[in-house]
Design a protein around this motif. Structure first.
Motif, PDB file in Angstrom:
ATOM      1  N   TRP A 198      -0.291 -17.250  -4.667  1.00  0.00           N
ATOM      2  CA  TRP A 198       0.426 -16.249  -5.201  1.00  0.00           C
ATOM      3  C   TRP A 198       1.866 -15.942  -5.287  1.00  0.00           C
ATOM      4  O   TRP A 198       2.488 -15.416  -6.139  1.00  0.00           O
ATOM      5  CB  TRP A 198      -0.078 -14.665  -4.613  1.00  0.00           C
ATOM      6  N   GLY A 199       2.490 -16.784  -4.284  1.00  0.00           N
ATOM      7  CA  GLY A 199       4.029 -16.852  -4.155  1.00  0.00           C
ATOM      8  C   GLY A 199       4.375 -15.326  -4.222  1.00  0.00           C
ATOM      9  O   GLY A 199       4.270 -14.641  -3.784  1.00  0.00           O
ATOM     10  N   ASP A 200       5.555 -15.241  -5.144  1.00  0.00           N
ATOM     11  CA  ASP A 200       6.284 -13.837  -5.459  1.00  0.00           C
ATOM     12  C   ASP A 200       5.550 -12.881  -6.395  1.00  0.00           C
ATOM     13  O   ASP A 200       6.279 -12.020  -6.824  1.00  0.00           O
ATOM     14  CB  ASP A 200       7.768 -14.090  -5.673  1.00  0.00           C
ATOM     15  N   ALA A 201       4.617 -13.371  -6.898  1.00  0.00           N
ATOM     16  CA  ALA A 201       3.946 -12.361  -7.911  1.00  0.00           C
ATOM     17  C   ALA A 201       3.763 -10.948  -7.250  1.00  0.00           C
ATOM     18  O   ALA A 201       3.192 -10.939  -6.356  1.00  0.00           O
ATOM     19  CB  ALA A 201       2.394 -13.256  -8.476  1.00  0.00           C
ATOM     20  N   HIS A 202       3.947  -9.967  -8.139  1.00  0.00           N
ATOM     21  CA  HIS A 202       3.702  -8.876  -7.771  1.00  0.00           C
ATOM     22  C   HIS A 202       3.376  -7.796  -8.748  1.00  0.00           C
ATOM     23  O   HIS A 202       3.370  -8.302  -9.972  1.00  0.00           O
ATOM     24  CB  HIS A 202       5.260  -8.347  -7.180  1.00  0.00           C
ATOM     25  N   ILE A 203       2.840  -6.518  -8.194  1.00  0.00           N
ATOM     26  CA  ILE A 203       2.703  -5.351  -9.157  1.00  0.00           C
ATOM     27  C   ILE A 203       3.700  -4.337  -8.959  1.00  0.00           C
ATOM     28  O   ILE A 203       4.098  -4.196  -8.072  1.00  0.00           O
ATOM     29  CB  ILE A 203       1.172  -4.863  -8.748  1.00  0.00           C
ATOM     30  N   VAL A 204       3.949  -3.773 -10.400  1.00  0.00           N
ATOM     31  CA  VAL A 204       5.090  -2.836 -10.198  1.00  0.00           C
ATOM     32  C   VAL A 204       4.243  -1.486  -9.900  1.00  0.00           C
ATOM     33  O   VAL A 204       3.330  -1.121 -10.516  1.00  0.00           O
ATOM     34  CB  VAL A 204       5.616  -2.595 -11.555  1.00  0.00           C
ATOM     35  N   LEU A 205       4.688  -0.938  -8.745  1.00  0.00           N
ATOM     36  CA  LEU A 205       4.159   0.621  -8.029  1.00  0.00           C
ATOM     37  C   LEU A 205       4.833   1.471  -8.792  1.00  0.00           C
ATOM     38  O   LEU A 205       5.662   1.602  -9.124  1.00  0.00           O
ATOM     39  CB  LEU A 205       4.143   0.436  -6.617  1.00  0.00           C
ATOM     40  N   PRO A 206       3.835   2.778  -9.137  1.00  0.00           N
ATOM     41  CA  PRO A 206       4.325   3.909  -9.586  1.00  0.00           C
ATOM     42  C   PRO A 206       5.228   4.533  -8.170  1.00  0.00           C
ATOM     43  O   PRO A 206       4.855   4.120  -6.835  1.00  0.00           O
ATOM     44  CB  PRO A 206       3.125   4.940  -9.508  1.00  0.00           C
ATOM     45  N   PRO A 207       6.030   5.169  -8.170  1.00  0.00           N
ATOM     46  CA  PRO A 207       6.799   5.894  -7.047  1.00  0.00           C
ATOM     47  C   PRO A 207       5.916   6.561  -6.098  1.00  0.00           C
ATOM     48  O   PRO A 207       4.955   7.170  -6.574  1.00  0.00           O
ATOM     49  CB  PRO A 207       7.703   6.861  -7.758  1.00  0.00           C
ATOM     50  N   GLY A 208       6.302   6.557  -4.903  1.00  0.00           N
ATOM     51  CA  GLY A 208       5.594   7.306  -3.847  1.00  0.00           C
ATOM     52  C   GLY A 208       5.047   6.317  -2.829  1.00  0.00           C
ATOM     53  O   GLY A 208       5.117   5.150  -2.603  1.00  0.00           O
ATOM     54  N   ARG A 209       4.276   7.195  -1.950  1.00  0.00           N
ATOM     55  CA  ARG A 209       3.481   6.332  -0.653  1.00  0.00           C
ATOM     56  C   ARG A 209       2.186   6.273  -1.166  1.00  0.00           C
ATOM     57  O   ARG A 209       1.595   7.254  -1.583  1.00  0.00           O
ATOM     58  CB  ARG A 209       3.907   7.013   0.523  1.00  0.00           C
ATOM     59  N   TRP A 210       1.540   5.240  -0.611  1.00  0.00           N
ATOM     60  CA  TRP A 210       0.054   4.780  -0.922  1.00  0.00           C
ATOM     61  C   TRP A 210      -0.498   4.353   0.383  1.00  0.00           C
ATOM     62  O   TRP A 210      -0.119   3.460   0.884  1.00  0.00           O
ATOM     63  CB  TRP A 210       0.092   4.004  -2.246  1.00  0.00           C
ATOM     64  N   ARG A 211      -1.726   5.008   0.595  1.00  0.00           N
ATOM     65  CA  ARG A 211      -2.488   4.543   1.631  1.00  0.00           C
ATOM     66  C   ARG A 211      -3.757   3.719   1.164  1.00  0.00           C
ATOM     67  O   ARG A 211      -4.247   4.137   0.420  1.00  0.00           O
ATOM     68  CB  ARG A 211      -3.070   5.808   2.386  1.00  0.00           C
ATOM     69  N   SER A 212      -3.987   2.672   2.067  1.00  0.00           N
ATOM     70  CA  SER A 212      -4.938   1.664   1.773  1.00  0.00           C
ATOM     71  C   SER A 212      -6.531   2.408   2.005  1.00  0.00           C
ATOM     72  O   SER A 212      -6.641   2.849   3.141  1.00  0.00           O
ATOM     73  CB  SER A 212      -4.859   0.450   2.418  1.00  0.00           C
ATOM     74  N   VAL A 213      -7.321   2.111   1.052  1.00  0.00           N
ATOM     75  CA  VAL A 213      -8.730   2.816   1.283  1.00  0.00           C
ATOM     76  C   VAL A 213      -9.472   1.844   2.128  1.00  0.00           C
ATOM     77  O   VAL A 213     -10.352   2.153   2.740  1.00  0.00           O
ATOM     78  CB  VAL A 213      -9.235   3.182  -0.129  1.00  0.00           C
ATOM     79  N   LEU A 214      -9.162   0.514   1.888  1.00  0.00           N
ATOM     80  CA  LEU A 214      -9.956  -0.426   2.437  1.00  0.00           C
ATOM     81  C   LEU A 214      -9.587  -1.170   3.869  1.00  0.00           C
ATOM     82  O   LEU A 214     -10.047  -1.901   4.443  1.00  0.00           O
ATOM     83  CB  LEU A 214     -10.318  -1.719   1.340  1.00  0.00           C
ATOM     84  N   GLU A 215      -8.226  -1.052   4.053  1.00  0.00           N
ATOM     85  CA  GLU A 215      -7.859  -1.618   4.947  1.00  0.00           C
ATOM     86  C   GLU A 215      -6.803  -0.433   5.698  1.00  0.00           C
ATOM     87  O   GLU A 215      -6.293   0.568   5.181  1.00  0.00           O
ATOM     88  CB  GLU A 215      -6.612  -2.852   4.800  1.00  0.00           C
ATOM     89  N   GLU A 216      -6.251  -0.713   6.886  1.00  0.00           N
ATOM     90  CA  GLU A 216      -5.245   0.199   7.624  1.00  0.00           C
ATOM     91  C   GLU A 216      -3.607  -0.015   6.814  1.00  0.00           C
ATOM     92  O   GLU A 216      -3.573  -1.179   6.421  1.00  0.00           O
ATOM     93  CB  GLU A 216      -5.032  -0.222   9.064  1.00  0.00           C
ATOM     94  N   GLY A 217      -3.132   0.882   6.772  1.00  0.00           N
ATOM     95  CA  GLY A 217      -1.749   0.987   6.443  1.00  0.00           C
ATOM     96  C   GLY A 217      -1.323   1.778   5.189  1.00  0.00           C
ATOM     97  O   GLY A 217      -2.216   2.094   4.437  1.00  0.00           O
ATOM     98  N   GLU A 218       0.017   1.784   5.045  1.00  0.00           N
ATOM     99  CA  GLU A 218       0.519   2.232   3.764  1.00  0.00           C
ATOM    100  C   GLU A 218       1.543   1.605   3.142  1.00  0.00           C
ATOM    101  O   GLU A 218       2.087   0.298   3.944  1.00  0.00           O
ATOM    102  CB  GLU A 218       1.398   3.587   4.208  1.00  0.00           C
ATOM    103  N   ILE A 219       1.721   1.697   1.801  1.00  0.00           N
ATOM    104  CA  ILE A 219       2.791   0.876   1.336  1.00  0.00           C
ATOM    105  C   ILE A 219       3.610   1.893   0.152  1.00  0.00           C
ATOM    106  O   ILE A 219       3.252   3.005   0.096  1.00  0.00           O
ATOM    107  CB  ILE A 219       1.996  -0.193   0.287  1.00  0.00           C
TER     108      ILE A 219
END
Length: 181
Positions: A117-138
């Motif tokens: 995937w290299g540096d491929a990325h998604i542009v996120l909406p502002p805010g904090r996001w919690r994963s539903v399937l794994e631990e952690g926030e982004i």
């Protein structure tokens, strides 16, 4: 509306369409779900059946817990910008605000053969996001696809900050309605 047939919570290698008339081993399915729920995470060496049960159960619970985000006049859909054509990324909105982010990889093997995937990325909406399937926030402004799809071919995040969730919006509206102009 997606269909979830009984017994299709795990893989069934059949050469026909899913069918509600086939016998289902409910005890096996219930036992697998109970084990996954007790562990609170996928096993390190999860089987494909365990992965499918995990994803299916978590997403059905998400839909149950956030009905307004998925099936109401208040819900919506917006695609998210990405730097690769080998993913689908979108947000489910509630009252016009992003509430759930979904990232699904496609042609992952082709991407892997091409160097990952290299540096491929998604542009996120502002805010904090919690994963539903794994631990952690982004938190944005972007999410690397290699991080989102490191363990599963799909990633789902719910808004972790105060606005956006069904409950938070309802609480905010209730408070706003009691305040004087």
């Amino acid at each position: 509306m997606p269909d979830t047939y009984q017994g299709e919570e795990i893989t069934r290698n059949l050469l026909v369409d899913p069918d509600n008339r086939r016998p289902v081993n409910y005890r096996r399915l219930a036992s697998m779900l109970e084990q996954l729920d007790s562990a609170g995470a996928l096993p390190a060496q999860a089987s494909v059946d365990e992965e499918k049960m995990w994803v299916t159960s978590r997403l059905l619970r998400l839909r149950r817990d956030r009905p307004d985000t998925f099936v109401s006049l208040r819900s919506g859909y917006e695609p998210l910008a990405a730097t690769t054509g080998n993913i689908f990324a979108f947000t489910r909105t509630l009252d016009g605000e992003p509430d759930v982010i979904v990232v699904v990889s496609r042609l992952a093997h082709r991407q892997e053969v091409a160097g990952g995937w290299g540096d491929a990325h998604i542009v996120l909406p502002p805010g904090r996001w919690r994963s539903v399937l794994e631990e952690g926030e982004i938190e944005g402004p972007q999410l690397l696809v290699r991080d989102a799809c490191a363990n599963l071919p799909v990633a789902v995040y719910v808004r972790a900050d105060a606005c956006g969730s069904d409950g938070a919006n309802a609480a905010g509206r209730a408070q706003a309605s009691t305040e004087s102009p």
